[in-house]
Design an enzyme around this catalytic site. Structure first.
Site, PDB file in Angstrom:
ATOM      1  N   CYS A   1     -37.173  30.564  -7.211  1.00 59.67           N
ATOM      2  CA  CYS A   1     -37.025  31.911  -6.416  1.00 59.67           C
ATOM      3  C   CYS A   1     -37.097  31.947  -5.239  1.00 59.67           C
ATOM      4  O   CYS A   1     -35.890  31.124  -4.615  1.00 59.67           O
ATOM      5  CB  CYS A   1     -38.315  32.767  -7.262  1.00 59.67           C
TER       6      CYS A   1
ATOM      7  N   HIS B   1     -36.793  33.076 -12.605  1.00 59.87           N
ATOM      8  CA  HIS B   1     -38.167  32.716 -12.961  1.00 59.87           C
ATOM      9  C   HIS B   1     -38.110  31.827 -14.134  1.00 59.87           C
ATOM     10  O   HIS B   1     -37.992  32.600 -15.187  1.00 59.87           O
ATOM     11  CB  HIS B   1     -39.003  33.861 -12.730  1.00 59.87           C
TER      12      HIS B   1
ATOM     13  N   GLU C   1     -40.374  29.990 -15.597  1.00 58.04           N
ATOM     14  CA  GLU C   1     -41.657  30.325 -16.177  1.00 58.04           C
ATOM     15  C   GLU C   1     -41.847  31.447 -16.746  1.00 58.04           C
ATOM     16  O   GLU C   1     -42.859  31.630 -17.514  1.00 58.04           O
ATOM     17  CB  GLU C   1     -42.665  29.875 -14.955  1.00 58.04           C
TER      18      GLU C   1
END
Length: 192
Positions: free
Chosen positions: A77, A169, A171
């Site tokens: 990011c 992202h 994650e």
């Protein structure tokens, strides 16, 4: 061991859990000795480019990262954006590890680019929906390995030498995001 650079701005807990879920040991650090021992280095980030660079410069992280050429350095990011030469967000220089600039997203779609969007790439792993949250983007270049269409092409994954940038992202992008993150930790998506 994976070194996550803790410079004070980042989604460190989510990134840490994701990397641990992949089976890696993780250390949060800004220490050169820890970074040298690591298999890969992750530079997460959420927030304003100028604030991030100020913190990075205060902690002498820029010079440390510039001297690493033998292992992946993965920016996530804002961390991806920091890898570049310059950002229009705050009109400030970045880490200058990847050629190019960070510019505001120019699209007829709402800004920020928020939510799920499909990656487009010739790499089979980089053809899934992933979760984006950002208002600035890298310029399109030969280093873009995957992009998303948001009324304009948004670089989603870049790779230049050992530097890998992931704008979305991973994650927060489910199983596909974790697979992409794991491949980045192993060295990325292109063969030099």
């Amino acid at each position: 061991m994976i070194a996550i650079i803790d410079y004070g701005l980042g989604n460190i807990s989510n990134v840490t859990r994701a990397i641990q879920h992949l089976g890696y040991d993780v250390i949060l650090t800004c220490d050169d000795k820890d970074v040298q021992k690591a298999e890969a280095i992750v530079l997460p980030g959420v927030g304003h480019f100028q604030d991030a660079m100020h913190s990075i410069e205060e902690k002498s992280i820029k010079d440390m990262l510039k001297n690493i050429h033998d292992k992946p350095i993965i920016g996530i990011c804002l961390g991806m954006q920091l890898l570049f030469q310059h950002s229009a967000e705050g009109d400030v220089s970045g880490l200058e590890l990847v050629p190019g600039n960070i510019v505001p997203i120019q699209s007829s779609h709402p800004i920020p680019h928020l939510g799920w969007n499909e990656l487009k790439s010739t790499h089979p792993l980089l053809q899934s929906d992933v979760y984006f949250v950002h208002s600035y983007q890298a310029e399109m270049s030969e280093y873009v390995v995957a992009y998303a269409d948001y009324g304009t092409k948004i670089p989603g994954v870049i790779q230049y030498r050992n530097y890998i940038g992931i704008q979305f992202h991973p994650e927060k992008s489910g199983t596909y995001g974790l697979e992409i993150l794991n491949q980045a930790l192993k060295g990325g998506f292109i063969n030099d």
